[in-house]
Design an enzyme around this catalytic site. Sequence first.
Site, PDB file in Angstrom:
ATOM      1  N   ARG A   1      89.521  39.106  -0.031  1.00 59.23           N
ATOM      2  CA  ARG A   1      89.275  38.756   1.326  1.00 59.23           C
ATOM      3  C   ARG A   1      90.360  39.519   1.972  1.00 59.23           C
ATOM      4  NH1 ARG A   1      87.227  32.523   2.138  1.00 59.23           N
ATOM      5  NH2 ARG A   1      85.554  32.743   0.543  1.00 59.23           N
TER       6      ARG A   1
ATOM      7  N   GLU B 155      91.891  22.654   3.823  1.00 59.18           N
ATOM      8  CA  GLU B 155      90.599  22.835   3.071  1.00 59.18           C
ATOM      9  C   GLU B 155      90.600  23.487   1.643  1.00 59.18           C
ATOM     10  OE1 GLU B 155      87.951  25.828   5.536  1.00 59.18           O
ATOM     11  OE2 GLU B 155      86.942  26.398   3.667  1.00 59.18           O
TER      12      GLU B 155
END
Length: 428
Positions: free
Chosen positions: A263, A350
């Site tokens: 990413r 997360e």
Amino acid sequence: MLDIQSLRRDLAGVAERLASRGFMLDKAEFSRLEIERKLLQTHTQTLQAQRNSSSKQIGAAKARGEDVSAIMAEIAGLGDALTAAETALQALQTELDALLMGIPNLPHESVAVGLSEDDNREISRVGLPRVFDFPVRDHVDLGEKFGLDFETASKIAGARFSLLRGDLARLHRALAQFMLDTHIVNHAYTEVYVPYLVNAESMRGTGQLPKFEDDLFHVPRKDMEKLYLIPTAEVPLTNIVREQIVPREQLPLKFVAHTPCFRSEAGAYGRDTRGMIRQHQFDKVELVQLVEPKDSYATLEALTAHAEAILQALQLPYRKMALCTRDLGFSAAKTYDLEVWLPAQNTYREISSCSNFEAFQTRRMLARFRGENGKPELLHSVNGSGLAVGRTLVAILENHQQADGSVVIPEVLRPYMGGLSALRPATD
RNA sequence: GGAGAGGUGGCAGAGCGGCCGAAUGCGCCUGACUCGAAAUCAGGUAUACGGUAAUCCCGUAUCGUGGGUUCAAAUCCCACCCUCUCCGCCA
């Protein structure tokens, strides 16, 4: 992609539901395009029908040896008119398509309407954060002693990369192996090995393109279509069924893959710069299920539980959050985030995101099964991380650290570590 | 990298520029025959979009993809993609 029929039937209603997740649909623009599309399409098809029947007549007349100049004259200008109509229609379709591809999924009715991540709802908490009777160190400090080396990584590749050595590298691998094995054996997923580079069509299928090109790395190729590095195994795994009609008896399809994910993290410049929380490259074990629509919400619960099982086995405290409308990802109808406790940050972060996409992805990729009436129907896709390996490693270091700087290796990983029970700083 | 062959329905496999969304076979579905089955016979059996709310009906598009020629393209021309075989290289 939303069903264009639903937009035609109830534009206001759809727009309202989209507004709840912060997306303002240009209703006037859609209506304008639709009206024009209908006009142009019927017009074009009429011309095509005319051409087809005339051409047929010419063929038949010629076969009988008759003169065809009369018919030819009749359709003299048809060719140009048809070309113009087809071109206009295609241009309009492209415009309409672009609009449609840029619309996010509709939130499921069970998703709470919210304005920001603060409105996410905590569903459950599992495991208690440890109380430390010594100063807690973060994974960067701890990891240094075991072979976590950002300096060398940045020399080799740049910022936001990491390099692991020795037992730490092995632990990283052990985590991935353990996760895979658990999902294969306990949760009955099929292990898949997939391409890490994919074409634009696949990226469109799962929703990364056309809207999020900036988040992706791509590889240009001379004279060839460029390829993209996968940001998650969701892309190749879900695209397995692209343009396919899966026999009903093969459902549900349950795939798991361990892959690196890439990413660009554009737009996250200042965030999480320390440590391996946010990297350009990280490993993840991904779960993907393709199911009948009636099953997809039960599947979301089950798949989330599969991810939770990993956290539990590793004795990591976590909480399960139901995202509110505003925090949903572009393609998701409903999402649970699993957040692991990170003592050094004194917060939950997360580590897994589990979503039901309903038919949003499968409509884009025309992934179907044959329903009861024998007609093809769109599948629903559900996926989630099970888990992000890098962040799991971080969580293990921080949660299982000891006063002497060692880190206890969870029981279930020891078989993958040659029986090693703890990481210990080199004694020098 | 070099040389060659090929991409047509679920599969196999035909297809002189017009009667081709596509023969034939297999598979599958329905029916007949049968106590039942097999065999046999008859019929059916792609997808998307639009007209339209409709599993009916009508139209349009689709024979790897995109373009071109033509009144008309699975068929002719060009480019690209993919697959296979042989040689070279390679983990």
